[in-house]
Scaffold this active site. Structure first.
Site, PDB file in Angstrom:
ATOM      1  N   LYS A 183       6.962 -23.815 -72.740  1.00  0.00           N
ATOM      2  CA  LYS A 183       6.470 -23.494 -71.403  1.00  0.00           C
ATOM      3  C   LYS A 183       7.325 -22.384 -70.770  1.00  0.00           C
ATOM      4  O   LYS A 183       6.823 -21.420 -70.240  1.00  0.00           O
ATOM      5  CB  LYS A 183       6.517 -24.777 -70.554  1.00  0.00           C
ATOM      6  CG  LYS A 183       5.943 -24.633 -69.183  1.00  0.00           C
ATOM      7  CD  LYS A 183       5.901 -25.998 -68.518  1.00  0.00           C
ATOM      8  CE  LYS A 183       5.838 -25.870 -67.020  1.00  0.00           C
ATOM      9  NZ  LYS A 183       5.905 -27.157 -66.334  1.00  0.00           N
TER      10      LYS A 183
ATOM     11  N   GLU B 253      16.646 -24.420 -78.462  1.00  0.00           N
ATOM     12  CA  GLU B 253      16.205 -24.949 -79.760  1.00  0.00           C
ATOM     13  C   GLU B 253      15.001 -24.174 -80.284  1.00  0.00           C
ATOM     14  O   GLU B 253      14.956 -23.740 -81.440  1.00  0.00           O
ATOM     15  CB  GLU B 253      15.811 -26.430 -79.636  1.00  0.00           C
ATOM     16  CG  GLU B 253      16.951 -27.382 -79.368  1.00  0.00           C
ATOM     17  CD  GLU B 253      17.241 -27.599 -77.885  1.00  0.00           C
ATOM     18  OE1 GLU B 253      16.856 -26.718 -77.066  1.00  0.00           O
ATOM     19  OE2 GLU B 253      17.851 -28.620 -77.544  1.00  0.00           O
TER      20      GLU B 253
ATOM     21  N   GLY C 128       5.912 -30.662 -69.015  1.00  0.00           N
ATOM     22  CA  GLY C 128       6.007 -30.639 -70.474  1.00  0.00           C
ATOM     23  C   GLY C 128       5.526 -31.925 -71.124  1.00  0.00           C
ATOM     24  O   GLY C 128       4.707 -31.910 -72.049  1.00  0.00           O
ATOM     25  N   ARG C 129       6.001 -33.071 -70.638  1.00  0.00           N
ATOM     26  CA  ARG C 129       5.681 -34.335 -71.304  1.00  0.00           C
ATOM     27  C   ARG C 129       4.255 -34.808 -71.057  1.00  0.00           C
ATOM     28  O   ARG C 129       3.853 -35.845 -71.577  1.00  0.00           O
ATOM     29  CB  ARG C 129       6.698 -35.420 -70.924  1.00  0.00           C
ATOM     30  CG  ARG C 129       6.860 -35.662 -69.438  1.00  0.00           C
ATOM     31  CD  ARG C 129       8.097 -36.526 -69.195  1.00  0.00           C
ATOM     32  NE  ARG C 129       8.404 -36.704 -67.782  1.00  0.00           N
ATOM     33  CZ  ARG C 129       9.109 -35.846 -67.044  1.00  0.00           C
ATOM     34  NH1 ARG C 129       9.539 -34.718 -67.590  1.00  0.00           N
ATOM     35  NH2 ARG C 129       9.372 -36.095 -65.794  1.00  0.00           N
TER      36      ARG C 129
ATOM     37  N   GLU D 264      11.921 -40.321 -69.244  1.00  0.00           N
ATOM     38  CA  GLU D 264      12.253 -39.076 -68.539  1.00  0.00           C
ATOM     39  C   GLU D 264      11.631 -39.095 -67.142  1.00  0.00           C
ATOM     40  O   GLU D 264      12.161 -38.520 -66.208  1.00  0.00           O
ATOM     41  CB  GLU D 264      11.750 -37.869 -69.343  1.00  0.00           C
ATOM     42  CG  GLU D 264      12.433 -36.572 -68.985  1.00  0.00           C
ATOM     43  CD  GLU D 264      12.252 -35.486 -70.031  1.00  0.00           C
ATOM     44  OE1 GLU D 264      13.202 -35.198 -70.773  1.00  0.00           O
ATOM     45  OE2 GLU D 264      11.146 -34.919 -70.124  1.00  0.00           O
TER      46      GLU D 264
ATOM     47  N   HIS E   2       9.454 -57.433 -89.723  1.00  0.00           N
ATOM     48  CA  HIS E   2      10.494 -57.623 -90.739  1.00  0.00           C
ATOM     49  C   HIS E   2      11.783 -56.926 -90.342  1.00  0.00           C
ATOM     50  O   HIS E   2      12.686 -56.768 -91.159  1.00  0.00           O
ATOM     51  CB  HIS E   2      10.003 -57.084 -92.089  1.00  0.00           C
ATOM     52  CG  HIS E   2       8.793 -57.813 -92.596  1.00  0.00           C
ATOM     53  ND1 HIS E   2       8.875 -58.825 -93.523  1.00  0.00           N
ATOM     54  CD2 HIS E   2       7.487 -57.710 -92.249  1.00  0.00           C
ATOM     55  CE1 HIS E   2       7.658 -59.298 -93.758  1.00  0.00           C
ATOM     56  NE2 HIS E   2       6.793 -58.637 -92.981  1.00  0.00           N
TER      57      HIS E   2
ATOM     58  N   LYS F 118      22.943 -29.706 -71.151  1.00  0.00           N
ATOM     59  CA  LYS F 118      22.581 -28.344 -71.592  1.00  0.00           C
ATOM     60  C   LYS F 118      23.613 -27.336 -71.094  1.00  0.00           C
ATOM     61  O   LYS F 118      24.047 -26.455 -71.828  1.00  0.00           O
ATOM     62  CB  LYS F 118      21.225 -27.951 -70.980  1.00  0.00           C
ATOM     63  CG  LYS F 118      20.015 -28.421 -71.718  1.00  0.00           C
ATOM     64  CD  LYS F 118      18.822 -27.598 -71.240  1.00  0.00           C
ATOM     65  CE  LYS F 118      17.603 -28.438 -71.036  1.00  0.00           C
ATOM     66  NZ  LYS F 118      16.494 -27.729 -70.413  1.00  0.00           N
TER      67      LYS F 118
HETATM   68  C1  G6Q Z   1       9.211 -32.515 -70.385  1.00  0.00           C
HETATM   69  C2  G6Q Z   1      10.398 -31.710 -70.288  1.00  0.00           C
HETATM   70  C3  G6Q Z   1      10.960 -31.209 -71.600  1.00  0.00           C
HETATM   71  C4  G6Q Z   1      10.349 -29.908 -72.091  1.00  0.00           C
HETATM   72  C5  G6Q Z   1      11.241 -29.324 -73.183  1.00  0.00           C
HETATM   73  C6  G6Q Z   1      10.703 -28.051 -73.754  1.00  0.00           C
HETATM   74  O1  G6Q Z   1       8.579 -32.925 -69.462  1.00  0.00           O
HETATM   75  O2  G6Q Z   1      10.190 -30.717 -69.370  1.00  0.00           O
HETATM   76  O3  G6Q Z   1      10.876 -32.143 -72.643  1.00  0.00           O
HETATM   77  O4  G6Q Z   1       9.058 -30.102 -72.544  1.00  0.00           O
HETATM   78  O5  G6Q Z   1      12.525 -29.137 -72.673  1.00  0.00           O
HETATM   79  O6  G6Q Z   1      10.603 -27.076 -72.763  1.00  0.00           O
HETATM   80  P1  G6Q Z   1       9.821 -25.744 -73.021  1.00  0.00           P
HETATM   81  O7  G6Q Z   1       8.405 -26.072 -73.291  1.00  0.00           O
HETATM   82  O8  G6Q Z   1       9.990 -24.943 -71.775  1.00  0.00           O
HETATM   83  O9  G6Q Z   1      10.463 -25.096 -74.221  1.00  0.00           O
END
Ligand code: G6Q
Length: 543
Positions: A207, A213, A267-268, A353, A384, A512
């Protein structure tokens, strides 16, 4: 459209619930006293049957929980959520994942503009692109059809697409879809070593397009590709999903290969947007649309059903009851299908989160327990592994059992065994086994005297362990969409009751920031002042 901010501890219902929590009733007794309990505490909706009768509630508790929802003005909050009000106030954003699956006729306004036409334009872009990749008409730099797709993203840009792609494995086409998320270089190398550059398409999902990463993994993948096919191949092998068009351009991805997303989607909660591109590639755009349709049906149910028949509302209120009033620390999610193997991990992000917060919407520290720990694994494997603790441990663990009436490959013999376990476990957790039953069983096996007595305490199951059963007709894109949306709305309701902001995630920032300071120190001779433990560990790593 106001988003209420009500201290729940000041409500009448809260005080009542505190009283009820002092004298919990045993599930076995409740079932004995209430012959119609199972039917009364169940909801049938579309292909979902939700039996919440095996929970520590009676008519009074339930009434007080619904009263709590009313006193915190859940109804107003729900309208604000669906209507696009800025309910993510700490980030100054609307929360509109529901707009991503709204019907074409709906008008949802953000900054005085209806966002629905744009949503449908992106859906069309996804549809056309996926159709071309799947039928092989859009080819690679070498003119070949793509065989493999690699989703590069993390957190919300990885967990949803990965979970859904696995869950819909039965509906998949010939494209092999892979996921790279961790900045661990071994992860990217393990995935790449199985692939052929000439037939691999990369979908970079970020986003912000600033995530360490994802940018590291995308850069490594780009080097791997260009080493084999040259720089010009990037235009054909890389597409991006992002809001940050400038950063994408400087990475080298062509503007026509960009799928936009909006800042009003967290994002989530973004798998319904272009973030779900890998899902649409894996199962085809029609199945992706069906996933969205299922979610929309659940949205309508949540928006319209009375509280008493509203699945996300009931499930959320049960979680509030256990977490805040009965002291449960966690909630287990046990899907009885291997396809939903990644559902617990996906929900861990969504739930923890969102509701792992300790400051209320007035900026004050909360005085009650909020978001719980979510964990789980598919049954029967989980039986199990950790079920021992659920049956005979000391913890209160409300659990969701998710099962499907029909299997996908037929194979009735297996499915009957799977579902026999599914039903048996919630019965066992609730009913337990009494001392008398244990004695009888041991005597029937020929034990007596001391050898019998010694074993008795270990063989008793107290029962009284709460579970909620979700029995769904069949795992399809539509029912999966509804299931995921159900949990999204459950998260929302919990946040409203707890009076916390569910849609920010400031808690992930500090680590971070410190990682970036430490990374700068990795090659430097001087070091920043840390605590003595961190200094010692860094010195060891660098030596
Ligand atoms: C979710 C968070 C987080 C996000 C990641 C990736 O709600 O905001 O998990 O999705 O940090 O972020 P980007 O999509 O910006 O790389």
């Amino acid at each position: 459209m106001s988003f209420p901010s009500i201290n729940p501890t000041k409500t009448q219902a809260w005080k009542q619930l505190e009283q009820f929590a002092k004298s919990p009733k045993k599930l076995q007794d409740l079932f004995a006293q209430e012959p119609s309990r199972a039917a009364e505490y169940s909801i049938l909706w579309e292909e979902f049957f939700v039996d919440f009768s095996k929970n520590h509630i009676d008519a009074d508790t339930l009434k007080a929980l619904f009263a709590l929802a009313k006193e915190v003005k859940l109804d107003d909050a729900r309208k604000a959520y669906f209507g696009g009000a800025v309910i993510n106030q700490t980030e100054n954003r609307s929360v509109l994942h529901t707009a991503l699956r709204a019907s074409k006729k709906t008008s949802i306004r953000v900054d005085d503009q209806n966002v629905v036409p744009e949503v449908y334009a992106v859906r069309q872009q996804i549809k056309e692109f996926c159709s071309r990749i799947i039928d092989g008409s859009q080819t690679s730099a070498t003119g070949q059809a793509f065989t493999d797709v690699v989703n590069i993203g993390i957190g919300g840009s990885d967990l949803g697409p990965a979970m859904i792609t696995e869950a819909l494995g039965y509906y998949k086409n010939h494209l092999n879809v892979h996921f790279i998320s961790n900045v661990d270089g071994d992860h990217v190398m393990e995935v790449l070593k199985k692939l052929t550059p000439a037939t691999t398409l990369f979908v970079v999902v970020s986003k912000t397009f600033t995530t360490q990463e994802t940018l590291s993994n995308a850069t490594t993948a780009k080097k791997w590709l260009t080493a084999a096919l040259g720089d010009t191949a990037v235009a054909k092998h890389f597409v991006a999903v992002s809001t940050n068009l400038t950063a994408i351009k400087s990475f080298g991805i062509e503007p026509e290969n960009v799928f936009p997303m909006n800042d009003w989607v967290g994002g989530r909660f973004s798998l319904w947007s272009a973030v779900g591109l890998s899902i649409a590639l894996a199962v085809g755009p029609d199945h992706f649309e069906a996933l969205l349709d299922g979610a929309r049906q659940m949205d309508n149910h949540f928006a319209q059903a009375p509280l008493e028949e509203n699945i996300p509302v009931v499930l959320a209120l049960l979680t509030v009851w256990y977490t805040t009033f009965l002291g449960a620390q966690s909630e287990a999610i046990i899907p009885y299908t291997q396809y939903l193997h990644q559902l617990p991990a996906y929900l861990q992000q969504g739930i923890m989160e969102s509701n792992g917060k300790s400051v209320d919407r007035n900026g004050k520290a909360v005085t009650y327990q909020t978001g719980n720990i979510v964990w789980g694994a598919p049954g029967t494997n989980a039986q199990h592994a950790f079920f021992q603790l659920m049956h005979q441990g000391t913890k209160l663990i409300p659990a969701h059992f998710i099962g499907f009436a029909q299997s996908l490959h037929g194979n009735k013999e297996h499915h009957d065994k799977l579902m026999a376990n599914f039903f048996a476990q919630t019965e066992a957790l609730m009913s337990g086994k009494t001392e008398a039953q244990v004695r009888e069983e041991l005597s029937a096996k020929g034990l007596s005297g001391d050898s019998l007595e010694k074993l008795v305490p270990f063989k008793i199951f107290t029962g009284n362990k709460p579970t909620t059963t979700l029995l769904i007709e069949k795992l399809t894109p539509k029912t999966l969409g509804a299931l995921v949306a159900m949990y999204e709305h459950k998260i929302f309701v919990e946040g409203v009751v707890w009076n916390i902001f569910s849609y920010d995630q400031w808690g992930v920032e500090l680590g971070k920031q410190l990682a970036s300071v430490i990374l700068d120190e990795m090659d430097a001779s001087s070091s920043v002042k840390h605590d003595s433990s961190t200094t010692q560990l860094l010195a060891r790593y660098k030596s």
